[in-house]
Design a protein around this motif. Structure first.
Motif, PDB file in Angstrom:
ATOM      1  N   ALA A  73      14.990  -9.739   9.544  1.00  0.00           N
ATOM      2  CA  ALA A  73      14.540 -10.902   8.780  1.00  0.00           C
ATOM      3  C   ALA A  73      13.022 -11.047   8.807  1.00  0.00           C
ATOM      4  CB  ALA A  73      15.203 -12.169   9.314  1.00  0.00           C
ATOM      5  N   ARG A  74      12.417 -10.670   9.921  1.00  0.00           N
ATOM      6  CA  ARG A  74      10.957 -10.791  10.042  1.00  0.00           C
ATOM      7  C   ARG A  74      10.253  -9.895   9.031  1.00  0.00           C
ATOM      8  NH1 ARG A  74       7.582  -9.189  15.492  1.00  0.00           N
ATOM      9  NH2 ARG A  74       5.535  -9.975  14.854  1.00  0.00           N
ATOM     10  N   ARG A  75      10.775  -8.683   8.842  1.00  0.00           N
ATOM     11  CA  ARG A  75      10.197  -7.769   7.863  1.00  0.00           C
ATOM     12  C   ARG A  75      10.456  -8.270   6.440  1.00  0.00           C
ATOM     13  NH1 ARG A  75       6.369  -5.063   5.581  1.00  0.00           N
ATOM     14  NH2 ARG A  75       6.987  -3.121   4.556  1.00  0.00           N
ATOM     15  N   ALA A  76      11.664  -8.809   6.202  1.00  0.00           N
ATOM     16  CA  ALA A  76      11.972  -9.363   4.882  1.00  0.00           C
ATOM     17  C   ALA A  76      11.020 -10.506   4.546  1.00  0.00           C
ATOM     18  CB  ALA A  76      13.419  -9.842   4.843  1.00  0.00           C
ATOM     19  N   GLN A  77      10.728 -11.355   5.533  1.00  0.00           N
ATOM     20  CA  GLN A  77       9.795 -12.470   5.335  1.00  0.00           C
ATOM     21  C   GLN A  77       8.409 -11.953   4.964  1.00  0.00           C
ATOM     22  OE1 GLN A  77      10.000 -15.735   5.241  1.00  0.00           O
ATOM     23  NE2 GLN A  77       7.806 -16.162   5.195  1.00  0.00           N
TER      24      GLN A  77
ATOM     25  N   ASP B 293      14.842   2.709  10.080  1.00  0.00           N
ATOM     26  CA  ASP B 293      14.259   3.039   8.776  1.00  0.00           C
ATOM     27  C   ASP B 293      12.856   2.484   8.629  1.00  0.00           C
ATOM     28  OD1 ASP B 293      16.438   4.440   7.963  1.00  0.00           O
ATOM     29  OD2 ASP B 293      17.405   2.727   6.996  1.00  0.00           O
ATOM     30  N   GLY B 294      12.097   2.464   9.730  1.00  0.00           N
ATOM     31  CA  GLY B 294      10.715   2.003   9.660  1.00  0.00           C
ATOM     32  C   GLY B 294      10.563   0.519   9.850  1.00  0.00           C
ATOM     33  N   ASN B 295      11.647  -0.201  10.121  1.00  0.00           N
ATOM     34  CA  ASN B 295      11.580  -1.658  10.181  1.00  0.00           C
ATOM     35  C   ASN B 295      10.997  -2.184  11.480  1.00  0.00           C
ATOM     36  OD1 ASN B 295      12.678  -1.922   7.675  1.00  0.00           O
ATOM     37  ND2 ASN B 295      14.776  -2.032   8.418  1.00  0.00           N
ATOM     38  N   ASP B 296      10.778  -1.306  12.463  1.00  0.00           N
ATOM     39  CA  ASP B 296      10.294  -1.794  13.736  1.00  0.00           C
ATOM     40  C   ASP B 296       8.795  -2.045  13.722  1.00  0.00           C
ATOM     41  OD1 ASP B 296       9.992   0.939  13.380  1.00  0.00           O
ATOM     42  OD2 ASP B 296       9.965   1.383  15.526  1.00  0.00           O
ATOM     43  N   ILE B 297       8.102  -1.581  12.683  1.00  0.00           N
ATOM     44  CA  ILE B 297       6.663  -1.826  12.552  1.00  0.00           C
ATOM     45  C   ILE B 297       6.477  -2.881  11.472  1.00  0.00           C
ATOM     46  CG2 ILE B 297       4.427  -0.805  12.077  1.00  0.00           C
ATOM     47  CD1 ILE B 297       5.766   0.312  14.561  1.00  0.00           C
ATOM     48  N   PHE B 298       5.969  -4.061  11.856  1.00  0.00           N
ATOM     49  CA  PHE B 298       5.917  -5.167  10.911  1.00  0.00           C
ATOM     50  C   PHE B 298       4.542  -5.404  10.324  1.00  0.00           C
ATOM     51  CE2 PHE B 298      10.145  -6.217  11.814  1.00  0.00           C
ATOM     52  CZ  PHE B 298      10.327  -6.127  13.172  1.00  0.00           C
ATOM     53  N   PHE B 299       3.506  -5.186  11.110  1.00  0.00           N
ATOM     54  CA  PHE B 299       2.180  -5.555  10.645  1.00  0.00           C
ATOM     55  C   PHE B 299       1.278  -4.333  10.567  1.00  0.00           C
ATOM     56  CE2 PHE B 299       4.008  -9.305  12.624  1.00  0.00           C
ATOM     57  CZ  PHE B 299       3.859 -10.210  11.598  1.00  0.00           C
ATOM     58  N   TRP B 300       0.518  -4.265   9.494  1.00  0.00           N
ATOM     59  CA  TRP B 300      -0.318  -3.115   9.213  1.00  0.00           C
ATOM     60  C   TRP B 300      -1.710  -3.591   8.814  1.00  0.00           C
ATOM     61  CZ3 TRP B 300      -1.439  -1.173   3.941  1.00  0.00           C
ATOM     62  CH2 TRP B 300      -2.126   0.039   3.949  1.00  0.00           C
ATOM     63  N   ASP B 301      -2.702  -3.145   9.505  1.00  0.00           N
ATOM     64  CA  ASP B 301      -4.077  -3.572   9.269  1.00  0.00           C
ATOM     65  C   ASP B 301      -4.801  -2.446   8.551  1.00  0.00           C
ATOM     66  OD1 ASP B 301      -6.570  -4.597   9.209  1.00  0.00           O
ATOM     67  OD2 ASP B 301      -6.882  -4.620  11.385  1.00  0.00           O
TER      68      ASP B 301
END
Length: 348
Positions: free
Chosen positions: A148-152, A336-344
């Protein structure tokens, strides 16, 4: 027969009860409805629909839809963009996943299947004024991979372009968790009545279709029968309700020589799971891959597009085209890559 009371029809008791509760008093009133409206208004099973139509409108059992009607319907349909013009171009018309069809996205772990499913659930809500379908989505999760955090995060990025709030986009996704093939089949059987009461739903995503059948069934014949039944139900659901049904699928190894996608170690072939019977039911099949940090999507089955491979990436905003080499994508992970949420981007 026009003024004949509807309850005098030779129907089963349960079907007569549904007609009585619906308020349709005469056969004429029932005849004025289309077959689709009969099913949705009365919440009929397929068998009950056939039983009723056979009595009030026998000729309706023979299809009267012309090729011209189907072509006009396809032209006016609003597909669901994947947010990658390259992947959208793999579908007929080039606009994304079409409504009224069953589409299979297959891939190994870490290729972006779940993120693509979440992206579609958000994009189906894009307003018509912005080229979208202005619908909602149902996400059926068999593995627990929906984050859900990634969906948000994707909702926040998408809201800036479609004039809908992140909260509204999140509320437009109905989430269902299933743990066995029986639960999945039971839920799919309930979907016609759910869709009849919620006409905004334009997308159904199942993630992943093969996980439950791999881990819960050892009887191969029973497995094949259930898969065939599920495939037919999903295909009918897509056509009858004019929604897009997207199934996310795993890959399986095959050791015999033949057409397929070669694995990284080079000593075996990997193919989409679920077998040939499942493959024949799907209208479109696309395989996702992630080799040497390059994500690709390859069309393996289509009614109008030749086999081709295109690149894409997963960025902060979700699925995207590969535009600049300096734009770094989210590394793959266990979900499927969902464990990384934030990208700078400034860290590149």
């Amino acid at each position: 027969m026009a003024h004949r009371p509807s309850l005098t029809l030779q129907l089963s008791t349960s079907l007569k009860g549904k007609i009585a509760r619906s308020g349709y008093v005469t056969v004429d009133e029932l005849c004025s409805l289309s077959t689709v409206c009969l099913e949705s208004d009365l919440v009929l099973s397929h068998a009950q629909q056939q039983e009723l139509v056979q009595q009030i409108r026998p000729s309706a059992l023979v299809a009267k839809i012309t090729a011209a009607y189907r072509w006009n319907e396809e032209k006016n349909a609003r597909p669901i963009t994947t947010s990658s013009s390259a992947i959208d171009g793999l579908f007929p018309g080039g606009g994304g996943v079409p409504l009224g069809t069953l589409t299979d996205f297959s891939g190994l772990s870490g290729t972006g299947k779940t993120q693509l499913g979440m992206q579609l659930c958000i994009n189906v809500q894009i307003p018509v004024s912005h080229g979208g379908a202005d619908g909602t989505a149902i996400f059926i999760d068999s593995e627990g991979g929906f984050i859900a955090r990634r969906a948000q995060q994707i909702c926040t990025e998408t809201s800036r372009a479609c004039e809908k709030s992140p909260v509204s986009l999140m509320q437009g996704i109905q989430y269902c968790r299933v743990h066995s093939p029986v639960e999945l089949l039971a839920l799919v059987k309930m979907l016609p009545s759910i869709l009849a009461t919620d006409r905004k739903v334009k997308l159904l995503v199942v993630d992943t279709i093969s996980f439950l059948f791999r881990s819960n069934l050892s009887d191969l014949q029973a497995r094949a029968n259930l898969i065939g039944m599920l495939g037919q139900q999903l295909s009918t659901l897509a056509k009858t309700n004019n929604i897009a049904v997207v199934v996310l699928n795993q890959m399986t190894s095959k050791f015999e020589l033949g057409q397929g996608q070669q694995s990284r170690d080079g000593d075996q072939q990997v193919h989409p799971a679920m077998g040939e019977a499942w493959a024949s039911i799907c209208v479109n099949r696309i395989c996702l891959a992630n080799v040497e940090e390059q994500r690709t999507a390859t069309i393996y089955k289509s009614t109008a597009v030749e086999e081709v491979e295109v690149p894409f990436q997963i960025a902060t905003e979700g699925i995207a085209d590969v535009i600049m080499e300096s734009q770094r994508e989210i590394p793959s992970g266990d979900q499927d890559g969902n464990d990384i949420f934030f990208w700078d981007a400034s860290s590149c």
